[in-house]
Design a protein around this motif. Structure first.
Motif, PDB file in Angstrom:
ATOM      1  N   VAL A 242      -1.677  -6.916 -47.685  1.00 37.13           N
ATOM      2  CA  VAL A 242      -1.008  -7.200 -46.502  1.00 37.13           C
ATOM      3  C   VAL A 242       0.445  -7.026 -47.239  1.00 37.13           C
ATOM      4  CG1 VAL A 242      -0.350  -8.263 -44.710  1.00 37.13           C
ATOM      5  CG2 VAL A 242      -2.616  -8.251 -45.277  1.00 37.13           C
ATOM      6  N   LYS A 243       1.540  -6.500 -46.764  1.00 35.98           N
ATOM      7  CA  LYS A 243       2.933  -6.616 -47.003  1.00 35.98           C
ATOM      8  C   LYS A 243       3.603  -7.375 -45.735  1.00 35.98           C
ATOM      9  CE  LYS A 243       5.243  -2.746 -47.202  1.00 35.98           C
ATOM     10  NZ  LYS A 243       5.859  -1.514 -47.547  1.00 35.98           N
ATOM     11  N   SER A 244       4.750  -8.214 -46.045  1.00 36.09           N
ATOM     12  CA  SER A 244       5.456  -8.647 -45.025  1.00 36.09           C
ATOM     13  C   SER A 244       6.715  -7.652 -44.735  1.00 36.09           C
ATOM     14  CB  SER A 244       6.301 -10.002 -45.812  1.00 36.09           C
ATOM     15  OG  SER A 244       7.025  -9.719 -46.835  1.00 36.09           O
ATOM     16  N   VAL A 245       6.706  -7.431 -43.540  1.00 41.53           N
ATOM     17  CA  VAL A 245       7.729  -6.447 -42.803  1.00 41.53           C
ATOM     18  C   VAL A 245       8.179  -7.019 -41.526  1.00 41.53           C
ATOM     19  CG1 VAL A 245       6.384  -4.401 -43.827  1.00 41.53           C
ATOM     20  CG2 VAL A 245       6.003  -5.049 -41.457  1.00 41.53           C
ATOM     21  N   ARG A 246       9.251  -6.331 -41.188  1.00 43.96           N
ATOM     22  CA  ARG A 246       9.838  -6.800 -39.444  1.00 43.96           C
ATOM     23  C   ARG A 246      10.008  -5.733 -38.653  1.00 43.96           C
ATOM     24  NH1 ARG A 246      12.258 -11.521 -37.710  1.00 43.96           N
ATOM     25  NH2 ARG A 246      13.481 -11.028 -35.594  1.00 43.96           N
ATOM     26  N   ASN A 247       9.447  -5.589 -37.902  1.00 47.54           N
ATOM     27  CA  ASN A 247       9.654  -4.383 -36.859  1.00 47.54           C
ATOM     28  C   ASN A 247       9.816  -5.075 -35.347  1.00 47.54           C
ATOM     29  OD1 ASN A 247       8.577  -2.642 -34.579  1.00 47.54           O
ATOM     30  ND2 ASN A 247       8.486  -1.264 -36.485  1.00 47.54           N
ATOM     31  N   GLU A 248      10.960  -4.828 -34.977  1.00 51.17           N
ATOM     32  CA  GLU A 248      11.588  -5.380 -33.692  1.00 51.17           C
ATOM     33  C   GLU A 248      10.473  -5.079 -32.337  1.00 51.17           C
ATOM     34  OE1 GLU A 248      13.591  -8.024 -33.866  1.00 51.17           O
ATOM     35  OE2 GLU A 248      13.969  -7.294 -35.748  1.00 51.17           O
ATOM     36  N   GLU A 249      10.015  -4.075 -32.362  1.00 50.74           N
ATOM     37  CA  GLU A 249       9.160  -3.504 -31.426  1.00 50.74           C
ATOM     38  C   GLU A 249       8.015  -4.261 -31.327  1.00 50.74           C
ATOM     39  OE1 GLU A 249       6.877   0.294 -29.491  1.00 50.74           O
ATOM     40  OE2 GLU A 249       7.935   0.639 -31.368  1.00 50.74           O
ATOM     41  N   VAL A 250       7.536  -4.352 -32.592  1.00 55.82           N
ATOM     42  CA  VAL A 250       6.059  -5.154 -32.610  1.00 55.82           C
ATOM     43  C   VAL A 250       6.145  -6.406 -32.176  1.00 55.82           C
ATOM     44  CG1 VAL A 250       4.406  -5.743 -34.225  1.00 55.82           C
ATOM     45  CG2 VAL A 250       5.148  -3.602 -34.291  1.00 55.82           C
ATOM     46  N   ILE A 251       7.559  -7.047 -32.780  1.00 55.77           N
ATOM     47  CA  ILE A 251       7.783  -8.773 -32.356  1.00 55.77           C
ATOM     48  C   ILE A 251       8.012  -8.797 -31.178  1.00 55.77           C
ATOM     49  CG2 ILE A 251       9.678 -10.270 -32.895  1.00 55.77           C
ATOM     50  CD1 ILE A 251       9.727  -9.343 -35.843  1.00 55.77           C
ATOM     51  N   GLU A 252       8.835  -8.046 -30.472  1.00 56.25           N
ATOM     52  CA  GLU A 252       9.033  -8.130 -28.935  1.00 56.25           C
ATOM     53  C   GLU A 252       7.726  -8.041 -28.010  1.00 56.25           C
ATOM     54  OE1 GLU A 252       9.680  -7.736 -24.903  1.00 56.25           O
ATOM     55  OE2 GLU A 252       8.859  -5.911 -26.016  1.00 56.25           O
ATOM     56  N   LYS A 253       6.615  -7.016 -28.203  1.00 56.73           N
ATOM     57  CA  LYS A 253       5.439  -6.989 -27.674  1.00 56.73           C
ATOM     58  C   LYS A 253       4.640  -8.271 -28.180  1.00 56.73           C
ATOM     59  CE  LYS A 253       4.132  -2.942 -27.163  1.00 56.73           C
ATOM     60  NZ  LYS A 253       4.035  -2.815 -25.619  1.00 56.73           N
ATOM     61  N   GLY A 254       4.392  -8.442 -29.426  1.00 58.65           N
ATOM     62  CA  GLY A 254       3.856  -9.553 -29.780  1.00 58.65           C
ATOM     63  C   GLY A 254       4.033 -11.034 -29.086  1.00 58.65           C
ATOM     64  N   VAL A 255       5.519 -11.162 -29.303  1.00 64.35           N
ATOM     65  CA  VAL A 255       5.928 -12.458 -28.894  1.00 64.35           C
ATOM     66  C   VAL A 255       5.935 -12.706 -27.423  1.00 64.35           C
ATOM     67  CG1 VAL A 255       8.047 -14.109 -28.714  1.00 64.35           C
ATOM     68  CG2 VAL A 255       7.276 -13.138 -30.820  1.00 64.35           C
ATOM     69  N   SER A 256       6.287 -11.875 -26.644  1.00 64.18           N
ATOM     70  CA  SER A 256       6.086 -11.704 -25.317  1.00 64.18           C
ATOM     71  C   SER A 256       4.773 -11.992 -24.352  1.00 64.18           C
ATOM     72  CB  SER A 256       6.944 -10.419 -24.600  1.00 64.18           C
ATOM     73  OG  SER A 256       6.389  -9.594 -24.961  1.00 64.18           O
ATOM     74  N   PHE A 257       3.789 -11.379 -25.347  1.00 65.04           N
ATOM     75  CA  PHE A 257       2.654 -11.435 -24.624  1.00 65.04           C
ATOM     76  C   PHE A 257       2.041 -12.658 -24.941  1.00 65.04           C
ATOM     77  CE2 PHE A 257      -2.115  -9.460 -25.409  1.00 65.04           C
ATOM     78  CZ  PHE A 257      -2.201  -9.754 -24.025  1.00 65.04           C
ATOM     79  N   LEU A 258       2.157 -13.216 -26.164  1.00 65.74           N
ATOM     80  CA  LEU A 258       1.414 -14.678 -26.424  1.00 65.74           C
ATOM     81  C   LEU A 258       2.181 -15.800 -25.610  1.00 65.74           C
ATOM     82  CD1 LEU A 258       1.583 -14.130 -30.404  1.00 65.74           C
ATOM     83  CD2 LEU A 258      -0.591 -14.480 -29.014  1.00 65.74           C
ATOM     84  N   LYS A 259       3.540 -15.489 -25.407  1.00 62.45           N
ATOM     85  CA  LYS A 259       4.228 -16.507 -24.587  1.00 62.45           C
ATOM     86  C   LYS A 259       3.743 -16.414 -23.322  1.00 62.45           C
ATOM     87  CE  LYS A 259       8.701 -18.470 -23.572  1.00 62.45           C
ATOM     88  NZ  LYS A 259      10.423 -18.197 -23.885  1.00 62.45           N
ATOM     89  N   ALA A 260       3.668 -15.270 -22.501  1.00 61.87           N
ATOM     90  CA  ALA A 260       3.243 -15.079 -21.210  1.00 61.87           C
ATOM     91  C   ALA A 260       1.952 -15.723 -21.049  1.00 61.87           C
ATOM     92  CB  ALA A 260       2.940 -13.493 -20.784  1.00 61.87           C
ATOM     93  N   LEU A 261       1.103 -15.290 -22.078  1.00 58.97           N
ATOM     94  CA  LEU A 261      -0.382 -16.055 -22.057  1.00 58.97           C
ATOM     95  C   LEU A 261      -0.334 -17.776 -22.217  1.00 58.97           C
ATOM     96  CD1 LEU A 261      -2.348 -13.595 -24.167  1.00 58.97           C
ATOM     97  CD2 LEU A 261      -2.447 -13.717 -21.716  1.00 58.97           C
ATOM     98  N   GLY A 262       0.728 -18.277 -22.697  1.00 61.17           N
ATOM     99  CA  GLY A 262       0.919 -19.578 -22.901  1.00 61.17           C
ATOM    100  C   GLY A 262       0.201 -20.121 -24.052  1.00 61.17           C
ATOM    101  N   PHE A 263       0.314 -19.261 -25.332  1.00 61.93           N
ATOM    102  CA  PHE A 263      -0.262 -19.655 -26.493  1.00 61.93           C
ATOM    103  C   PHE A 263       0.541 -20.732 -27.445  1.00 61.93           C
ATOM    104  CE2 PHE A 263      -3.478 -16.544 -26.035  1.00 61.93           C
ATOM    105  CZ  PHE A 263      -4.625 -17.029 -26.913  1.00 61.93           C
ATOM    106  N   LYS A 264       0.152 -22.027 -27.142  1.00 60.73           N
ATOM    107  CA  LYS A 264       1.165 -22.979 -27.844  1.00 60.73           C
ATOM    108  C   LYS A 264       0.321 -23.208 -29.266  1.00 60.73           C
ATOM    109  CE  LYS A 264       1.448 -25.689 -23.396  1.00 60.73           C
ATOM    110  NZ  LYS A 264       1.202 -26.935 -22.621  1.00 60.73           N
ATOM    111  N   GLY A 265       0.983 -23.926 -30.069  1.00 67.45           N
ATOM    112  CA  GLY A 265       0.453 -23.943 -31.411  1.00 67.45           C
ATOM    113  C   GLY A 265       0.528 -22.525 -32.056  1.00 67.45           C
ATOM    114  N   ILE A 266      -0.279 -22.402 -33.351  1.00 68.19           N
ATOM    115  CA  ILE A 266      -0.142 -21.299 -34.056  1.00 68.19           C
ATOM    116  C   ILE A 266      -1.287 -20.383 -33.347  1.00 68.19           C
ATOM    117  CG2 ILE A 266      -0.666 -20.497 -36.289  1.00 68.19           C
ATOM    118  CD1 ILE A 266       0.097 -23.096 -37.664  1.00 68.19           C
TER     119      ILE A 266
END
Length: 403
Positions: A242-266
């Motif tokens: 695996v390689k560490s990368v940053r992609n804003e589209e992926v981050i926006e989609k992942g963070v917004s989805f997890l927050k909408a679901l209420g994924f507290k913690g890790i």
């Protein structure tokens, strides 16, 4: 920072070892438990390690063990889970365990939803997140009805992946055509409930994972993402390179989805970019640290440590940026997966050696804690041999049935 609160880690796989080393190297006192086989492989010098009852078949005994341990300590420890089985156990017994441990999980129905692939697909549909077409298959009669709606190749997947992998070291099986699916479905059905899923084409490089740490008020405390380069088992599995990368589209989609679901913690969300339409397609969520999360520490966003500070009320400063371009390598799995790929692709060992170049973080190899690496490598090589024999027996059986 104050490091005198004990941490208890349930898991001694590479995932759990990543948590343990992150905390242990900072001087945080640690206890770690797992079932007997995984304990023998993963026991580490950074924790007081022990064997615990199976979280599925020995629930009451495991609960008693954890309560007894907490009562022997001067204050409530922080509790980590590194596998789906332990996450489910903690979530199921959260009301009692919360009297003895600090931990942060989303609601129990969300835990159940991400462990059951049928419910996970419904979550994506409800939130209008693009994802592979998924069909539930309960028996061969339903298979005959569905098979005319499938495009091939497709994927045959277990409904409960963590249970399926205990019996057969596979996360998904490619079905090239309808004849293969009809022939092999009864064999795989014996290992657990199954579903059919559309195959998103393209190599592992199209797969991204976004990990988050949300506090109890759904404020983002930690953010880290990476790109898969190789998986184990080959093509469909957990990250091996695996390689560490940053992609804003992926981050926006992942963070917004997890927050909408209420994924507290890790938690971590996985997406794959579909070359047919360029869209990111949702694959799965894990409500815990994931296999290669230890790379986050090397990249300046140590999710395990942030979780510890958050749960001990030390108000950690949010870490939302990361160093890019560092690789995480599970060496024996990367080798075994690449060896399998050589049979199907024009992959050379020179290319494999080149994949090891650059700044890197090893899954298990560490000069200050070497034994988990050697025990794991030996176990993987033996299991690979056994699994290849099992597959050959299956192929022989299917051939004989055809004759």
């Amino acid at each position: 920072m104050n490091h005198d609160t004990v941490a208890v880690v349930l898991d001694l796989s590479a995932n759990g070892i990543g948590i343990i080393r992150s905390l242990g190297r900072r001087g945080i006192p640690l206890y770690a438990f797992d079932t007997e086989r995984k304990y023998k492989i993963g026991k580490t010098r950074y924790a007081n390690c022990g064997i615990c009852p199976d979280p599925k078949t020995g629930e009451s005994d495991l609960l008693a063990l954890l309560i007894q341990l907490s009562e022997s300590l001067p204050k409530k420890p922080v509790l980590f889970a590194g596998s789906d089985e332990f996450v489910y156990f903690i979530s199921k017994h959260r009301h009692e365990l919360s009297n003895y441990y600090h931990f942060l999980l989303p609601e129990h129905d969300l835990i159940e939803a991400v462990l059951d692939k049928r419910l996970t697909a419904k979550l994506a549909e409800k939130h209008q997140i693009p994802s592979p077409k998924t069909f539930i298959v309960n028996n061969e009669a339903e298979l005959d009805q569905l098979i005319h709606n499938m495009s091939f190749p497709c994927i045959l997947k277990p409904v409960f992946g963590h249970e399926f992998r205990k019996k057969l070291s596979k996360k998904a099986i490619i079905m090239e055509n309808a004849d293969q699916l009809r022939k092999e479905f009864p064999f795989y059905q014996q290992f657990g409930e199954l579903l059919l899923q559309e195959l998103i084409p393209g190599q592992e490089e199209r797969i991204y994972q976004v990990g988050t740490l949300f506090d109890d008020n759904l404020q983002l405390i930690g953010l880290f993402m990476g790109q898969k380069l190789n998986q184990f088992p080959a093509y469909f599995g957990a990250g091996a390179l695996v390689k560490s990368v940053r992609n804003e589209e992926v981050i926006e989609k992942g963070v917004s989805f997890l927050k909408a679901l209420g994924f507290k913690g890790i938690s971590v969300a996985e997406f794959k970019r579909d070359p047919r339409d360029g869209q990111l397609k949702f694959i799965e969520i894990n409500a815990r640290t994931w296999l290669w999360h230890s790379l986050s520490g090397r990249c300046g966003v140590d999710l395990s440590y942030l979780y510890y500070l958050l749960l001990t009320k030390q108000n950690p400063e949010p870490k939302l940026t990361q160093t890019e371009g560092i690789k995480w390598i599970y060496l024996v799995r990367h080798y075994l997966s690449s060896r399998e790929k050589r049979k199907r692709e024009k992959l050379t060992w020179y290319q494999w050696l080149r994949s090891l170049k650059g700044k890197k973080e090893y899954a298990l190899f560490a000069w200050d804690d070497p034994l988990p690496f050697f025990r794991s490598a030996f176990s993987h090589l033996i299991n690979s041999w056994k699994n290849s024999r099992q597959i050959k027996k299956m192929e022989t059986k299917l051939t004989q049935e055809d004759d």
